[in-house]
Design an enzyme around this catalytic site. Sequence first.
Site, PDB file in Angstrom:
ATOM      1  N   ASP A  80       0.840  -1.194   0.000  1.00 60.08           N
ATOM      2  CA  ASP A  80       0.000   0.000   0.000  1.00 60.08           C
ATOM      3  C   ASP A  80       0.873   1.240   0.000  1.00 60.08           C
ATOM      4  OD1 ASP A  80      -2.299   1.519   0.050  1.00 60.08           O
ATOM      5  OD2 ASP A  80      -3.022   0.766   1.977  1.00 60.08           O
ATOM      6  N   GLY A  81       0.263   2.367  -0.303  1.00 57.93           N
ATOM      7  CA  GLY A  81       0.955   3.640  -0.269  1.00 57.93           C
ATOM      8  C   GLY A  81       0.880   4.280   1.100  1.00 57.93           C
ATOM      9  N   GLY A  94      -4.590   7.322   4.793  1.00 52.21           N
ATOM     10  CA  GLY A  94      -6.016   7.569   4.804  1.00 52.21           C
ATOM     11  C   GLY A  94      -6.459   8.768   4.006  1.00 52.21           C
ATOM     12  N   GLY A  96      -7.134   8.746   1.076  1.00 54.79           N
ATOM     13  CA  GLY A  96      -8.207   8.237   0.229  1.00 54.79           C
ATOM     14  C   GLY A  96      -9.373   7.668   0.996  1.00 54.79           C
ATOM     15  N   GLU A 102      -7.459  -0.561   5.237  1.00 57.93           N
ATOM     16  CA  GLU A 102      -6.019  -0.673   5.001  1.00 57.93           C
ATOM     17  C   GLU A 102      -5.287  -1.147   6.253  1.00 57.93           C
ATOM     18  OE1 GLU A 102      -5.618   2.839   1.590  1.00 57.93           O
ATOM     19  OE2 GLU A 102      -5.208   3.289   3.688  1.00 57.93           O
TER      20      GLU A 102
END
Length: 217
Positions: A80-81, A94, A96, A102
């Site tokens: 994940d980013g 978060g 997004g 996540e």
Amino acid sequence: MSTEREKQIAAEAAARMVDDSMTVGLGTGSTVAYLLPALAARALDIRCAATSPRTEEAARALGLEVEPFVDIDRFDLAIDGADQIAPDGWLVKGGGAAHTREKIVAAAADRFVVIADSTKPVRALRPPVPLELLAFGLRATVRHLGRLGTVTFRDVPRSPDGGVIADYTGPVDDPAALAAALAATPGVVAHGLFPAEMVATVFVGRGEQVDRTDLVH
């Protein structure tokens, strides 16, 4: 060098960590958008679960096998980013609004791998810190949070699980203490502070190079 290219090469580096027969958790966001085609191009036999409907749809469109997370209890890798990466490995995630899912996926992974461009590492974490709040008792939750700092609501749809998306905009002087205080507040579903202990590897694209950091816990 554009940040989009840096996101791409970081995502491609993480994709090379994936092997046949792995279970893989897929994050959400603009950097993960580069991860999905890189994984699909490898044509591996893997099982995936996604942290958002957007990621799930994009992954399936590329031919990746995506299952409901109810059918998987652990991941070999989650990728994940991040919005911010502190020198000690603490993250803010978060942007997004998918931080609850996540965090669940990252915690279920044997190795949580973070991919980012060169704008994401910071000297110290700073606000905002994303929040997902229960709609039930929302005003009471915000009043309690006011003891820690200001909370602002985002003009965005609710999370896929019905949570209200907001941001804590007060000080982040001690991420561990703030994370504990936010988590202890009734009505807070999840916050966007991810502890360093959760992170295994960080890939940061810098120009045409990728910096890899393996955190030792």
